[in-house]
Design a protein around this motif. Structure first.
Motif, PDB file in Angstrom:
ATOM      1  N   PHE A 149       0.641  -1.225  -0.050  1.00 35.09           N
ATOM      2  CA  PHE A 149      -0.024   0.082   0.019  1.00 35.09           C
ATOM      3  C   PHE A 149       0.951   1.140  -0.001  1.00 35.09           C
ATOM      4  O   PHE A 149       0.559   2.365  -0.700  1.00 35.09           O
ATOM      5  N   VAL A 150       1.938   1.220   0.770  1.00 33.98           N
ATOM      6  CA  VAL A 150       2.844   2.296   0.830  1.00 33.98           C
ATOM      7  C   VAL A 150       3.565   2.480  -0.469  1.00 33.98           C
ATOM      8  O   VAL A 150       3.712   3.592  -0.988  1.00 33.98           O
ATOM      9  N   ILE A 151       4.022   1.535  -1.258  1.00 35.21           N
ATOM     10  CA  ILE A 151       4.719   1.793  -2.488  1.00 35.21           C
ATOM     11  C   ILE A 151       3.585   2.303  -3.390  1.00 35.21           C
ATOM     12  O   ILE A 151       3.783   3.092  -4.112  1.00 35.21           O
ATOM     13  N   LEU A 152       2.225   1.694  -3.432  1.00 33.74           N
ATOM     14  CA  LEU A 152       1.436   2.208  -4.341  1.00 33.74           C
ATOM     15  C   LEU A 152       1.078   3.653  -4.001  1.00 33.74           C
ATOM     16  O   LEU A 152       1.021   4.225  -5.133  1.00 33.74           O
ATOM     17  N   TYR A 153       1.073   4.094  -2.836  1.00 27.68           N
ATOM     18  CA  TYR A 153       0.965   5.680  -2.608  1.00 27.68           C
ATOM     19  C   TYR A 153       2.069   6.405  -3.265  1.00 27.68           C
ATOM     20  O   TYR A 153       1.758   7.371  -4.030  1.00 27.68           O
ATOM     21  N   PHE A 154       3.289   5.903  -3.273  1.00 27.10           N
ATOM     22  CA  PHE A 154       4.441   6.527  -3.893  1.00 27.10           C
ATOM     23  C   PHE A 154       4.297   6.502  -5.463  1.00 27.10           C
ATOM     24  O   PHE A 154       4.683   7.411  -5.993  1.00 27.10           O
ATOM     25  N   GLN A 155       3.650   5.389  -5.825  1.00 29.71           N
ATOM     26  CA  GLN A 155       3.769   5.343  -7.428  1.00 29.71           C
ATOM     27  C   GLN A 155       2.464   6.508  -7.837  1.00 29.71           C
ATOM     28  O   GLN A 155       2.930   6.850  -8.803  1.00 29.71           O
ATOM     29  N   ALA A 156       1.557   6.294  -7.180  1.00 30.98           N
ATOM     30  CA  ALA A 156       0.549   7.416  -7.425  1.00 30.98           C
ATOM     31  C   ALA A 156       0.611   8.664  -7.293  1.00 30.98           C
ATOM     32  O   ALA A 156       0.288   9.280  -7.987  1.00 30.98           O
ATOM     33  N   MET A 157       1.377   9.065  -5.994  1.00 31.86           N
ATOM     34  CA  MET A 157       1.567  10.347  -5.595  1.00 31.86           C
ATOM     35  C   MET A 157       3.021  10.886  -5.932  1.00 31.86           C
ATOM     36  O   MET A 157       3.475  11.370  -5.011  1.00 31.86           O
ATOM     37  N   GLY A 158       3.616  10.197  -6.767  1.00 32.32           N
ATOM     38  CA  GLY A 158       5.183  10.244  -7.061  1.00 32.32           C
ATOM     39  C   GLY A 158       5.284  12.062  -7.261  1.00 32.32           C
ATOM     40  O   GLY A 158       6.201  12.411  -6.486  1.00 32.32           O
ATOM     41  N   GLY A 159       4.495  12.768  -7.948  1.00 31.88           N
ATOM     42  CA  GLY A 159       4.803  14.091  -7.876  1.00 31.88           C
ATOM     43  C   GLY A 159       4.567  15.213  -6.717  1.00 31.88           C
ATOM     44  O   GLY A 159       5.440  15.639  -6.101  1.00 31.88           O
ATOM     45  N   ALA A 217       7.291  14.250  -3.880  1.00 30.05           N
ATOM     46  CA  ALA A 217       8.470  14.843  -3.740  1.00 30.05           C
ATOM     47  C   ALA A 217       8.682  16.279  -3.455  1.00 30.05           C
ATOM     48  O   ALA A 217       9.841  16.744  -3.114  1.00 30.05           O
ATOM     49  N   THR A 218       7.597  16.926  -3.084  1.00 29.33           N
ATOM     50  CA  THR A 218       7.648  17.932  -2.298  1.00 29.33           C
ATOM     51  C   THR A 218       7.735  18.022  -0.571  1.00 29.33           C
ATOM     52  O   THR A 218       7.624  16.869  -0.407  1.00 29.33           O
ATOM     53  N   GLY A 219       7.957  19.129  -0.164  1.00 27.13           N
ATOM     54  CA  GLY A 219       8.181  18.921   1.545  1.00 27.13           C
ATOM     55  C   GLY A 219       6.970  18.611   2.162  1.00 27.13           C
ATOM     56  O   GLY A 219       6.999  17.764   2.765  1.00 27.13           O
ATOM     57  N   VAL A 220       5.867  19.136   1.761  1.00 22.12           N
ATOM     58  CA  VAL A 220       4.421  18.951   2.409  1.00 22.12           C
ATOM     59  C   VAL A 220       4.552  17.321   1.864  1.00 22.12           C
ATOM     60  O   VAL A 220       3.712  16.697   2.947  1.00 22.12           O
ATOM     61  N   GLY A 221       4.436  16.979   0.958  1.00 22.57           N
ATOM     62  CA  GLY A 221       4.377  15.541   0.492  1.00 22.57           C
ATOM     63  C   GLY A 221       5.190  14.470   1.176  1.00 22.57           C
ATOM     64  O   GLY A 221       4.584  13.488   1.613  1.00 22.57           O
ATOM     65  N   LEU A 222       6.245  14.808   1.757  1.00 24.10           N
ATOM     66  CA  LEU A 222       7.136  14.137   2.340  1.00 24.10           C
ATOM     67  C   LEU A 222       6.715  13.978   3.688  1.00 24.10           C
ATOM     68  O   LEU A 222       6.793  12.987   4.385  1.00 24.10           O
ATOM     69  N   ILE A 223       6.466  15.238   4.370  1.00 28.64           N
ATOM     70  CA  ILE A 223       5.651  15.112   5.632  1.00 28.64           C
ATOM     71  C   ILE A 223       4.335  14.067   5.664  1.00 28.64           C
ATOM     72  O   ILE A 223       4.349  13.271   6.670  1.00 28.64           O
ATOM     73  N   VAL A 224       3.448  14.318   4.643  1.00 28.57           N
ATOM     74  CA  VAL A 224       2.313  13.463   4.706  1.00 28.57           C
ATOM     75  C   VAL A 224       2.725  12.169   4.407  1.00 28.57           C
ATOM     76  O   VAL A 224       2.076  10.955   5.035  1.00 28.57           O
ATOM     77  N   SER A 225       3.802  11.694   3.536  1.00 25.76           N
ATOM     78  CA  SER A 225       4.308  10.272   3.302  1.00 25.76           C
ATOM     79  C   SER A 225       4.850   9.678   4.677  1.00 25.76           C
ATOM     80  O   SER A 225       4.319   8.556   4.970  1.00 25.76           O
ATOM     81  N   GLY A 226       5.632  10.353   5.221  1.00 25.86           N
ATOM     82  CA  GLY A 226       6.013   9.852   6.391  1.00 25.86           C
ATOM     83  C   GLY A 226       4.980   9.448   7.656  1.00 25.86           C
ATOM     84  O   GLY A 226       5.106   8.547   8.328  1.00 25.86           O
ATOM     85  N   SER A 227       3.980  10.569   7.778  1.00 22.53           N
ATOM     86  CA  SER A 227       3.053  10.401   8.627  1.00 22.53           C
ATOM     87  C   SER A 227       2.118   9.224   8.164  1.00 22.53           C
ATOM     88  O   SER A 227       1.781   8.373   9.100  1.00 22.53           O
ATOM     89  N   LEU A 228       1.938   9.128   6.866  1.00 22.70           N
ATOM     90  CA  LEU A 228       1.230   7.830   6.280  1.00 22.70           C
ATOM     91  C   LEU A 228       1.874   6.625   6.783  1.00 22.70           C
ATOM     92  O   LEU A 228       1.154   5.713   7.207  1.00 22.70           O
ATOM     93  N   ILE A 229       3.188   6.544   6.570  1.00 16.39           N
ATOM     94  CA  ILE A 229       3.894   5.226   6.923  1.00 16.39           C
ATOM     95  C   ILE A 229       3.836   5.125   8.582  1.00 16.39           C
ATOM     96  O   ILE A 229       3.577   3.764   8.852  1.00 16.39           O
ATOM     97  N   ILE A 230       4.048   5.936   9.245  1.00 18.22           N
ATOM     98  CA  ILE A 230       4.151   5.640  10.802  1.00 18.22           C
ATOM     99  C   ILE A 230       2.532   5.309  11.140  1.00 18.22           C
ATOM    100  O   ILE A 230       2.313   4.495  11.944  1.00 18.22           O
TER     101      ILE A 230
END
Length: 398
Positions: free
Chosen positions: A350-360, A363-376
Motif C-alpha cells: 500500500f505504501v509503495i502504491l501511494y508513492f507510485q500514484a503520488m510521485g509528484g 517529492a515536495t516538502g509537504v508531500g514528504l511530511i504526509v508520506s512519513g506520517s502515512l507510513i507511521i
C-alpha cells in the motif's frame, strides 16, 4: 516462548499445581532434543573446508592424474564415508557425526556425478545432474535427523526439478531470458504441490517444513517480480507454451488443496481463488496489455486510458488481492507468523502504491511530511490491529 516460560505462566495463573509443574518439567528435560545447531554448523563447515582443500590439491595436479586414479580415489572416499555413515547409524538420533558424514557422502555423490561426466564426456545440463543426484540420494535423506540435511536435499531437488521441467518447453532457456517468468511461476507451484504430497506418506513429512519455506520464499519473489514487470509494461512478448509445466503443477496443486483433510471449505476456496488470480497475473494477454499506464499526478498518463484500465494500477490491486486471500487463509489456519508476515507485506505494498500514484506530490516538502506520517500511521495501525485481524480470520465459520 519456551516450555519453561509457559509452565511458569500457567503455575502463576493457577492452571496447574506445583506437582504437575515438576512432573512436566522433568518430562520435558528428559525428552528435550539437544540443541546442537551451532555444533552441526561448525562440524559441517570444517568438513566442507577439508573437502575444498582436497579439491584444491587435486585440481593443482589434475592434468597429471590418470582417469583411473581419479575414479579410484573418488570411489574409495565414497566407500570410507559410507562405512562411517553405517557405523554412526545407531547414534543418528543425537549423533552429530552421523549427520556430518551423511552430508559429506551426499556431497561426494554430487561431485562424483560431475567427475564421471567429465571423464566420459557425458552430455546434459547441471540441473539434470541435480535431479539425478536427488533421485539416488532420496533414501539417504530419509534417515537424516537434522533439519539442515533435509533442507539441503530439498533445495537442490527443487533447483533440478524446476529447471528440468522448464527445459522441456523452453530449449536453451539461458538464451531466452524473457522466459524467466515461467520459472518464477513454476517454483512456488511445484514447492506447494510437493508440500501437499508429503502429508499422505509419513516418511516424507520431514521434508514438509523445507518445502513450505521455499514455497513462501519463491511465491513472494514471483509475486514481486510479476508486479514490477506488469507495472512497468513488460512481459508483452512471450509464449503461453512456456507455462505448460506451471499449469500442470497448478492442476496438481488444486487437487492437493481439495483433498486436504484438515482444510475447511473456506480455506480451500481462499487458496483456490489465490491460485486462480496468480495464474491470471502471469497470463500473456488476458488482463494486461503492456501499453497502458496511468499516473495520478505524473505527466505520463495516457489520455485514452481510464484509471481501472491501466496496468500500473491493476498490477498492485491484483497483488493485494492475492496477498489478502492468503492472509485470510493463514489466519483461519492458525499460522500466526505467516499471517503477520503477509499482512505486513500488504501494508508495505500500500505504501509503495501511494508513492507510485503520488510521485509528484511526494517529492515536495509537504508531500514528504504526509508520506512519513502515512507510513507511521499504517505501521502503528497494523501493529495494534494484527491480533484482532488474526482472531477474526480464525473465527470465520466453515
Amino acid at each position: 516462548m519456551n516450555t519453561l516460560t509457559k509452565l511458569n505462566q500457567w503455575l502463576q495463573a493457577g492452571l496447574i499445581t506445583p506437582d504437575q509443574y515438576a512432573a512436566i518439567s522433568a518430562f520435558e528435560a528428559e525428552n528435550q532434543p539437544r540443541s546442537n545447531g551451532w555444533l552441526y554448523s561448525f562440524m559441517i563447515l570444517g568438513a566442507v573446508i577439508i573437502g575444498l582443500g582436497v579439491i584444491s590439491l587435486i585440481a593443482a595436479n589434475w592434468a597429471n592424474i590418470t582417469d583411473s586414479t581419479k575414479l579410484g580415489i573418488d570411489f574409495s572416499l565414497l566407500f570410507v564415508l559410507a562405512v562411517g555413515v553405517f557405523w554412526q547409524y545407531p547414534n543418528r538420533r543425537h549423533g552429530v557425526w552421523f549427520e556430518v558424514l551423511l552430508v559429506g557422502f551426499m556431497l561426494l555423490c554430487l561431485a562424483s556425478i560431475g567427475l564421471i561426466s567429465q571423464i566420459f564426456h557425458l552430455g546434459g545440463q547441471w540441473y539434470h545432474a541435480l535431479l539425478f543426484w536427488a533421485t539416488i540420494t532420496l533414501l539417504l535423506s530419509l534417515f537424516a535427523r537434522s533439519l539442515f540435511t533435509r533442507f539441503f536435499w530439498v533445495t537442490l531437488l527443487l533447483q533440478g526439478l524446476v529447471w528440468s521441467l522448464v527445459d522441456f518447453t523452453i530449449p536453451d532457456i539461458w538464451q531466452h531470458w524473457k522466459a524467466l517468468p515461467a520459472v518464477l511461476l513454476l517454483a512456488p507451484l511445484l514447492s506447494a504441490t510437493l508440500y501437499y504430497a508429503t502429508f499422505p506418506v509419513k516418511t516424507l513429512r520431514g521434508f514438509s517444513t523445507s518445502l513450505y519455506f521455499w514455497f513462501q520464499i519463491t511465491a513472494m519473489i514471483a509475486l514481486a517480480a510479476i508486479d514490477i514487470a506488469r507495472s512497468g509494461g513488460e512481459m508483452t512478448e512471450y509464449q503461453i507454451a512456456w507455462f505448460v509445466p506451471a499449469y500442470i503443477a497448478a492442476g496438481l496443486l488444486a487437487l492437493g488443496i481439495l483433498s486436504h483433510r484438515h482444510y475447511r471449505w473456506l480455506n480451500k476456496l481462499l487458496l483456490l481463488s489465490a491460485l486462480g488470480l496468480l495464474l491470471l497475473y502471469f497470463h500473456p494477454d488476458w488482463l494486461f496489455s503492456g501499453q497502458s499506464r496511468y499516473s495520478l499526478f505524473g505527466s505520463q498518463a495516457h489520455p485514452t486510458v481510464g484509471f481501472w484500465q491501466a496496468d500500473d494500477i491493476r498490477a498492485p490491486l491484483l497483488t493485494l488481492a492475492i496477498l489478502f486471500l492468503y492472509a485470510l487463509h493463514s489466519g483461519n489456519s492458525g499460522r500466526q507468523h505467516t499471517f503477520n508476515l503477509v499482512t505486513f507485506v500488504i501494508g508495505l505494498r500500500f505504501v509503495i502504491l501511494y508513492f507510485q500514484a503520488m510521485g509528484g506530490l511526494a517529492a515536495t516538502g509537504v508531500g514528504l511530511i504526509v508520506s512519513g506520517s502515512l507510513i507511521i500511521g499504517m505501521t502503528w495501525l497494523w501493529y495494534k490491529s494484527r491480533e484482532r485481524l488474526r482472531a477474526w480470520t480464525t473465527g470465520l465459520q466453515a
